[in-house]
Design a protein around this motif. Structure first.
Motif, PDB file in Angstrom:
ATOM      1  N   ALA A  66     -36.713  20.449  14.396  1.00 25.23           N
ATOM      2  CA  ALA A  66     -37.979  19.425  14.856  1.00 25.23           C
ATOM      3  C   ALA A  66     -37.932  17.882  14.335  1.00 25.23           C
ATOM      4  O   ALA A  66     -38.057  16.832  15.115  1.00 25.23           O
ATOM      5  N   THR A  67     -36.777  17.973  13.390  1.00 19.56           N
ATOM      6  CA  THR A  67     -36.797  17.033  12.974  1.00 19.56           C
ATOM      7  C   THR A  67     -34.814  16.050  13.227  1.00 19.56           C
ATOM      8  O   THR A  67     -34.577  15.301  12.895  1.00 19.56           O
ATOM      9  N   GLY A  68     -34.360  16.789  14.593  1.00 12.01           N
ATOM     10  CA  GLY A  68     -33.186  16.815  14.659  1.00 12.01           C
ATOM     11  C   GLY A  68     -32.032  16.584  13.811  1.00 12.01           C
ATOM     12  O   GLY A  68     -30.886  16.898  14.060  1.00 12.01           O
ATOM     13  N   GLU A  69     -32.077  17.195  12.630  1.00 13.76           N
ATOM     14  CA  GLU A  69     -31.020  17.631  11.672  1.00 13.76           C
ATOM     15  C   GLU A  69     -30.535  19.155  11.620  1.00 13.76           C
ATOM     16  O   GLU A  69     -30.555  20.301  11.999  1.00 13.76           O
ATOM     17  N   THR A  70     -28.814  18.864  12.033  1.00 12.14           N
ATOM     18  CA  THR A  70     -28.255  19.795  12.829  1.00 12.14           C
ATOM     19  C   THR A  70     -26.902  19.894  12.077  1.00 12.14           C
ATOM     20  O   THR A  70     -26.173  20.774  11.948  1.00 12.14           O
ATOM     21  N   THR A  88     -36.966  15.143   4.239  1.00 16.84           N
ATOM     22  CA  THR A  88     -38.234  15.275   4.112  1.00 16.84           C
ATOM     23  C   THR A  88     -39.071  16.163   4.137  1.00 16.84           C
ATOM     24  O   THR A  88     -40.126  16.733   4.805  1.00 16.84           O
ATOM     25  N   GLU A 104     -37.004  25.365  11.235  1.00 19.70           N
ATOM     26  CA  GLU A 104     -37.740  24.927  12.457  1.00 19.70           C
ATOM     27  C   GLU A 104     -37.775  23.186  12.155  1.00 19.70           C
ATOM     28  O   GLU A 104     -38.092  22.834  13.060  1.00 19.70           O
ATOM     29  N   PHE A 105     -38.066  23.074  10.659  1.00 12.22           N
ATOM     30  CA  PHE A 105     -38.133  21.743  10.550  1.00 12.22           C
ATOM     31  C   PHE A 105     -37.316  20.810  10.719  1.00 12.22           C
ATOM     32  O   PHE A 105     -37.361  19.990  11.024  1.00 12.22           O
TER      33      PHE A 105
END
Lengths: 147, 134
Positions: free
Chosen positions: A31-35, A58, A27-28
């Motif tokens: 939410a931060t766009g890390e693919t 982060t 989920e994190f």
């Protein structure tokens, strides 16, 4: 009212450990766009040598910000959380954090300064795994705007 | 990988909407009211609802992780938050453009990358430095 520099050096240790959950990591990451597959796909993470999916860069803020909030709003320190803005942030890794890690935080008040009528508090949070090894540290500078 | 000083990383443009702020609040546990309530944001003197600094920081590192293809190469990452990213309550949201340049290569082959983040024509991050392993 200015914060008391006598608090510099004080340490606070979380009384509960934080279990890094696989879905929370996903989920994190979303939410931060890390693919990166390392942060989403268990098979990809294991193929790369990790026990489970890897937390995004982060992610430790999820763990340390709560611990720091508890420390600095302690009445003996006296930070007013509603007047706080985030000034600086740093992460340092000894090793990647993975789902399944059970971490505790030791928070240290590194400095308290007053600049232009605002108090700046710098906190270091050291993260320890279940074996007692330090997996990394975070530094958070909070600016408390003058009342 | 071998890093070369002066290498420019591909830029990344991200649109942050109110929905993105709500999603980050839930995922991070940071429910500070200024990130979702216009009324509260205005009352404390902000120009409107602002993005979590940590959301901006979280997106900025993608310049590096998408370039290296491996988020575990990052061993150190720091920023200073200099200006808020104001996110309007519309479908367009706030557009932030991130960039990065390799500014030094250390003796062990690690590199330091300096990141940039621009919103509304102004920089929102300063001293944004990332150390990556070879």
């Amino acid at each position: 009212m200015a914060l008391d520099p006598a608090n510099v050096g004080r340490e606070f240790t979380s009384d509960r450990s934080y279990l890094v959950g696989r879905e929370r990591v996903r989920e994190f990451a979303t939410a931060t766009g890390e693919t990166s597959p390392l942060c989403h796909d268990v098979d990809a993470a294991r193929a790369a040598g990790y026990a489970d999916i890897v937390a995004p860069t982060t992610f430790p803020i999820v763990i340390t910000l709560n611990a720091m909030g508890a420390a600095v709003t302690d009445p003996s320190v006296g930070v007013d959380w509603s007047r706080v803005v985030h000034g600086d942030q740093r992460f340092h890794y000894e090793r990647p954090i993975v789902a399944g890690d059970e971490l505790t935080v030791r928070t240290v008040i590194e400095s308290i300064k007053t600049l232009a009528g605002n108090d700046m508090v710098t906190l270091r949070g050291d993260l320890y795994d279940a074996t007692g090894a330090c997996v990394g540290s975070t530094w958070t500078a909070l600016v408390q705007r003058g009342a | 990988m071998a890093y070369v000083v002066g290498t420019t990383l591909p830029t990344l443009t991200v649109r942050l909407t109110r929905a993105d702020l709500v999603r980050y609040a839930g995922a991070s546990g940071d429910f500070n009211v200024i990130h979702w309530s216009e009324r509260t944001a205005l009352a404390v003197g902000l120009p409107g609802v602002i993005a979590h600094g940590m959301l901006t920081m979280g997106h900025a590192i993608r310049v590096v992780t998408e370039w290296t293809g491996d988020p575990t190469k990052v061993v150190d990452y720091q920023v200073r938050f200099t200006r808020p990213v104001v996110v309007p309550d519309d479908d367009l949201g706030a557009e932030v453009t991130f960039g990065g340049t390799v500014t030094s290569v250390l003796d062990d082959g690690s590199a330091v990358i300096t990141l940039t983040a621009v919103f509304d024509g102004a920089s929102v991050l300063a001293k944004a430095l990332v150390t990556v392993k070879p």
